[in-house]
Structure formats: structure tokens, C-alpha cells
Design a protein around this motif. Structure first.
Motif, PDB file in Angstrom:
ATOM      1  N   SER A   1      85.618  97.836  45.982  1.00  0.00           N
ATOM      2  CA  SER A   1      86.374  99.032  46.707  1.00  0.00           C
ATOM      3  C   SER A   1      85.908 100.482  46.029  1.00  0.00           C
ATOM      4  N   ALA A   2      85.794 101.354  46.734  1.00  0.00           N
ATOM      5  CA  ALA A   2      85.374 102.564  46.392  1.00  0.00           C
ATOM      6  C   ALA A   2      86.083 103.060  45.230  1.00  0.00           C
ATOM      7  N   ARG A   3      87.198 102.838  45.185  1.00  0.00           N
ATOM      8  CA  ARG A   3      88.133 103.570  44.181  1.00  0.00           C
ATOM      9  C   ARG A   3      87.920 102.879  42.771  1.00  0.00           C
ATOM     10  N   TRP A   4      87.260 101.989  42.527  1.00  0.00           N
ATOM     11  CA  TRP A   4      87.154 101.166  41.454  1.00  0.00           C
ATOM     12  C   TRP A   4      85.444 100.983  41.001  1.00  0.00           C
ATOM     13  N   THR A   5      84.610 101.628  41.685  1.00  0.00           N
ATOM     14  CA  THR A   5      83.072 101.609  41.406  1.00  0.00           C
ATOM     15  C   THR A   5      82.997 102.497  40.041  1.00  0.00           C
ATOM     16  N   GLY A   6      83.948 103.124  39.686  1.00  0.00           N
ATOM     17  CA  GLY A   6      83.744 103.695  38.141  1.00  0.00           C
ATOM     18  C   GLY A   6      83.769 102.535  37.110  1.00  0.00           C
TER      19      GLY A   6
ATOM     20  N   GLY B   1     110.836 112.723  26.293  1.00  0.00           N
ATOM     21  CA  GLY B   1     110.028 112.547  24.699  1.00  0.00           C
ATOM     22  C   GLY B   1     108.756 112.054  24.790  1.00  0.00           C
ATOM     23  N   ALA B   2     108.273 111.850  25.979  1.00  0.00           N
ATOM     24  CA  ALA B   2     106.597 111.256  26.303  1.00  0.00           C
ATOM     25  C   ALA B   2     105.787 112.468  26.743  1.00  0.00           C
ATOM     26  N   ILE B   3     104.543 112.307  26.318  1.00  0.00           N
ATOM     27  CA  ILE B   3     103.466 113.288  26.812  1.00  0.00           C
ATOM     28  C   ILE B   3     103.021 112.875  28.083  1.00  0.00           C
ATOM     29  N   ARG B   4     103.076 113.349  28.952  1.00  0.00           N
ATOM     30  CA  ARG B   4     102.610 112.794  30.403  1.00  0.00           C
ATOM     31  C   ARG B   4     101.068 113.350  30.614  1.00  0.00           C
ATOM     32  N   HIS B   5     100.283 112.091  31.126  1.00  0.00           N
ATOM     33  CA  HIS B   5      98.880 112.334  31.161  1.00  0.00           C
ATOM     34  C   HIS B   5      98.476 111.682  32.632  1.00  0.00           C
ATOM     35  N   ILE B   6      98.177 112.744  33.382  1.00  0.00           N
ATOM     36  CA  ILE B   6      97.879 112.201  34.842  1.00  0.00           C
ATOM     37  C   ILE B   6      96.296 112.465  35.039  1.00  0.00           C
ATOM     38  N   THR B   7      95.877 111.277  35.196  1.00  0.00           N
ATOM     39  CA  THR B   7      94.376 111.310  35.433  1.00  0.00           C
ATOM     40  C   THR B   7      93.837 110.281  36.504  1.00  0.00           C
ATOM     41  N   GLY B   8      92.419 110.325  36.680  1.00  0.00           N
ATOM     42  CA  GLY B   8      92.107 109.175  37.553  1.00  0.00           C
ATOM     43  C   GLY B   8      91.348 108.218  36.415  1.00  0.00           C
ATOM     44  N   LEU B   9      90.360 107.160  37.159  1.00  0.00           N
ATOM     45  CA  LEU B   9      90.029 106.018  36.281  1.00  0.00           C
ATOM     46  C   LEU B   9      89.124 106.593  35.218  1.00  0.00           C
TER      47      LEU B   9
ATOM     48  N   ILE C   1      81.076  86.031  27.196  1.00  0.00           N
ATOM     49  CA  ILE C   1      82.406  86.689  27.208  1.00  0.00           C
ATOM     50  C   ILE C   1      81.944  88.159  27.115  1.00  0.00           C
ATOM     51  N   ALA C   2      81.904  88.906  27.936  1.00  0.00           N
ATOM     52  CA  ALA C   2      81.771  90.437  27.532  1.00  0.00           C
ATOM     53  C   ALA C   2      82.370  91.197  28.694  1.00  0.00           C
ATOM     54  N   PHE C   3      82.678  92.373  28.385  1.00  0.00           N
ATOM     55  CA  PHE C   3      83.492  93.150  29.157  1.00  0.00           C
ATOM     56  C   PHE C   3      82.764  94.661  29.175  1.00  0.00           C
ATOM     57  N   PRO C   4      81.525  94.716  29.612  1.00  0.00           N
ATOM     58  CA  PRO C   4      80.805  96.025  29.554  1.00  0.00           C
ATOM     59  C   PRO C   4      81.557  96.876  30.530  1.00  0.00           C
ATOM     60  N   LEU C   5      81.929  98.059  29.814  1.00  0.00           N
ATOM     61  CA  LEU C   5      82.746  99.235  30.681  1.00  0.00           C
ATOM     62  C   LEU C   5      82.177 100.565  29.883  1.00  0.00           C
TER      63      LEU C   5
ATOM     64  N   ILE D   1      74.401  94.435  36.522  1.00  0.00           N
ATOM     65  CA  ILE D   1      74.445  94.806  38.093  1.00  0.00           C
ATOM     66  C   ILE D   1      73.476  95.654  38.516  1.00  0.00           C
ATOM     67  N   ASP D   2      72.685  95.293  39.438  1.00  0.00           N
ATOM     68  CA  ASP D   2      71.527  95.972  39.926  1.00  0.00           C
ATOM     69  C   ASP D   2      71.822  96.941  41.035  1.00  0.00           C
ATOM     70  N   ARG D   3      73.049  96.673  41.826  1.00  0.00           N
ATOM     71  CA  ARG D   3      73.223  97.515  43.000  1.00  0.00           C
ATOM     72  C   ARG D   3      74.820  97.432  43.149  1.00  0.00           C
ATOM     73  N   VAL D   4      75.474  98.732  43.426  1.00  0.00           N
ATOM     74  CA  VAL D   4      76.916  98.510  43.916  1.00  0.00           C
ATOM     75  C   VAL D   4      76.880  99.229  45.152  1.00  0.00           C
ATOM     76  N   ILE D   5      77.623  98.098  46.118  1.00  0.00           N
ATOM     77  CA  ILE D   5      77.850  98.819  47.493  1.00  0.00           C
ATOM     78  C   ILE D   5      79.486  99.022  47.480  1.00  0.00           C
ATOM     79  N   SER D   6      79.840 100.371  47.728  1.00  0.00           N
ATOM     80  CA  SER D   6      80.970 100.809  47.579  1.00  0.00           C
ATOM     81  C   SER D   6      81.740 100.476  49.080  1.00  0.00           C
ATOM     82  N   LEU D   7      83.062  99.879  49.274  1.00  0.00           N
ATOM     83  CA  LEU D   7      83.475  99.656  50.292  1.00  0.00           C
ATOM     84  C   LEU D   7      84.752 100.426  50.619  1.00  0.00           C
ATOM     85  N   GLU D   8      84.797 101.439  51.663  1.00  0.00           N
ATOM     86  CA  GLU D   8      85.605 102.416  51.854  1.00  0.00           C
ATOM     87  C   GLU D   8      86.881 101.763  52.709  1.00  0.00           C
TER      88      GLU D   8
END
Length: 302
Positions: free
Chosen positions: A28-33, A202-210, A137-141, A41-48
């Protein structure tokens, strides 16, 4: 988000087992990041989206290549359709007893029953069924990017929102936790959740994207999460902290690894019904419970 993170070790195992292979991931396009810079991965195809036009566009992209096989880790009709649209020689997926939508299994040429409990291990089993003999067991992010200002010193990061209301911890409980912490509590969420997060005193609001979420998670001294993608992200990055669970089973969907301490009420009953109301078992967990678990998780991580 969680589905992608859960599949990262399986894809790494495929690449390690078939080093000369060309791996394409349709996402899904929103998670390609999440896949930026992934060495497996050699290629990512984004699903809109899931509209017929978007599915046809993805199918045309996939059919430009010849695939030996496809693997559907998600177990949905949508993901099975995409795998089928690629016209591979074989399609691997879970048995219908383990797919999230049973009809998805109709598209598979090879069905697998996994004996594992956790989703990450089930995905590894599916990759092995497809021929991945090396288990990685690897999580390359990616590193993420700062999007809003964060405290200069140590802070605790919380991501209070979840896809279902029943999986959320009461917002007022985060306010109570913020009063008790010895460090700032940063609450992260997307723009659509800004109004809800503003109610946490009492919390610091942090509004962001991925990218901002990933960056903040890497920066945080500890995290507080519920059963959601941000919690899985924290676990994949090995962050110490607490994961609060209610209706969903932490043995299946909980944080992978040992960095996060799981809290779940003894009276919690496992259910995957998407209810809007906060589950009663989530209200059983008190801010003092979380504070104590945070201390234990931080000590354990050291």
C-alpha cells in the motif's frame, strides 16, 4: 504497518536463501516508506488503494516481469488478487484455516499450515515452505526524518491510537502517566488523530507522518504502546518499554523479541472483533502498572 514489519524477517530469509533472486514487494502506498533502503528488496510496487482501477494498474506493473513464485503473507482477498495478477508459476499462502479471509486461499497453488504462534514466525514458516532454508531475524528499517520538535533530552514516546477502539488504552490514563513520569511524555499520531491527542493533559503532542514516527521512535528512551503498528515498529527497533494488550492475543500479535514488557489483564478475553469502544480489560491496566513495567523494561534492556 504491522503486517509489513511482521514480514521483514521472512523476506530477508528469502533473499539470504536465494541471493541471486529479484524480489518485488507490492505494498500500500502509505507504507512504502517502511521499505526505503531495504537490502532484500529490488523493487517496490505501490498500490494506490483497493479500487478496481488501482488493482489493474498494479497488475500491469507486475506483469512487466516474469515471476517464478509469489507469496501472500497477508492472507487477504486483496493481497491474494495481487499475487495472482502477477501470473507467477506458483503462489504460496497459508491454509484457509489460518488466512484472515478464508477465500484468499482459493488463489494459492501451495497452502501451508504453520505450527508457530507469533505472526513473525508464521511468516518465516511460509517463506521456508517456498524454499527459504536460511532463517534470518532482521528488521531493516529506515532512519526516519524529524518532522516536529522533540525534547532535547530523554523522553518516553507513546502512540495511543489504534485501528480499533477496543485495543486502545484510555486517553486519560496517558495524562495520569505523564504526571508520574520523570521524563516528558511525547504522544505521537497522524494529523487525523490530532484532536484526540490534544485531550491528553501534560503530554507533548507530536503530529507526524511515517518518517517522523520512525525518527521519534529511534530517539525515545522508552515507548508505551498498544496493539498497533507503532508498537511493532518499536519492537523491531529493539526499544525498551511497555505494550498494553486487551482483546488481542500478545502471543500471536505481541511485540517480537524481549525488549517490550507486555501488560494484559487476567480477565482479558481474546477477540478480534473490531469494536469501537475501549475494551474493559484495557481499563484494568493502571498508570501505576505501566510506570512499574516501564522501570522493569528499562532495567531488563540494560
Amino acid at each position: 504497518m504491522g503486517d509489513i514489519i511482521h514480514a521483514l524477517p521472512a523476506v530477508a530469509s528469502l533473499k539470504e536463501s536465494f541471493p541471486q533472486s529479484h524480489i518485488t514487494w507490492s505494498v500500500s502506498a502509505r507504507w512504502t516508506g517502511l521499505l526505503v533502503g531495504n537490502p532484500s528488496i529490488d523493487r517496490v510496487i505501490s498500490l494506490e488503494g483497493v479500487a478496481p482501477r488501482a488493482l489493474l494498474r498494479a497488475a500491469r506493473e507486475l506483469q512487466r516481469e516474469k515471476f517464478d513464485f509469489a507469496i501472500d503473507f497477508q492472507g487477504l482477498i486483496k493481497s491474494a488478487l495481487i499475487a495472482s495478477a502477477a501470473k507467477p508459476g506458483r503462489i504460496y499462502g497459508f491454509d484457509r484455516s489460518q488466512t484472515r479471509e478464508k477465500a484468499a486461499a482459493l488463489f494459492y497453488s501451495h497452502c501451508t499450515v504453520s505450527e508457530s504462534r507469533h505472526v513473525v514466525d508464521r511468516n518465516l514458516d511460509l517463506a521456508r515452505a517456498a524454499g527459504a532454508e536460511r532463517r534470518v531475524i532482521a528488521f531493516p528499517l529506515p532512519q526516519g526524518e524529524p518532522e516536529q520538535r522533540l525534547p532535547e533530552g530523554e523522553f518516553v514516546l507513546a502512540c495511543p491510537l489504534a485501528g480499533w477502539g477496543s485495543k486502545q488504552w484510555p486517553l486519560e490514563s496517558y495524562g495520569e502517566l505523564a504526571k508520574r513520569l520523570g521524563a516528558p511524555l511525547v504522544v505521537n499520531g497522524p494529523p487525523s488523530g490530532a484532536e484526540a491527542l490534544a485531550r491528553i493533559e501534560g503530554a507533548i503532542r507530536h503530529i507526524t507522518g511515517l518518517p517522523g514516527l520512525i525518527y521519534a521512535t529511534r530517539r525515545a528512551a522508552a515507548v508505551v504502546g498498544v496493539d498497533s503498528g507503532p508498537m511493532q515498529l518499536a519492537a523491531a527497533l529493539g526499544k525498551p518499554g511497555v505494550a498494553i494488550f486487551g482483546p488481542t492475543d500478545p502471543e500471536r500479535n505481541g511485540p517480537y523479541g524481549r525488549s517490550l514488557h507486555v501488560l494484559r489483564s487476567p480477565r482479558a478475553a481474546t477477540s478480534y472483533k473490531r469494536r469501537a469502544e475501549i475494551d474493559a480489560s484495557m481499563r484494568d491496566i493502571t498508570p501505576d502498572d505501566v510506570l512499574a513495567a516501564l522501570g522493569a523494561a528499562s532495567v531488563h534492556s540494560v
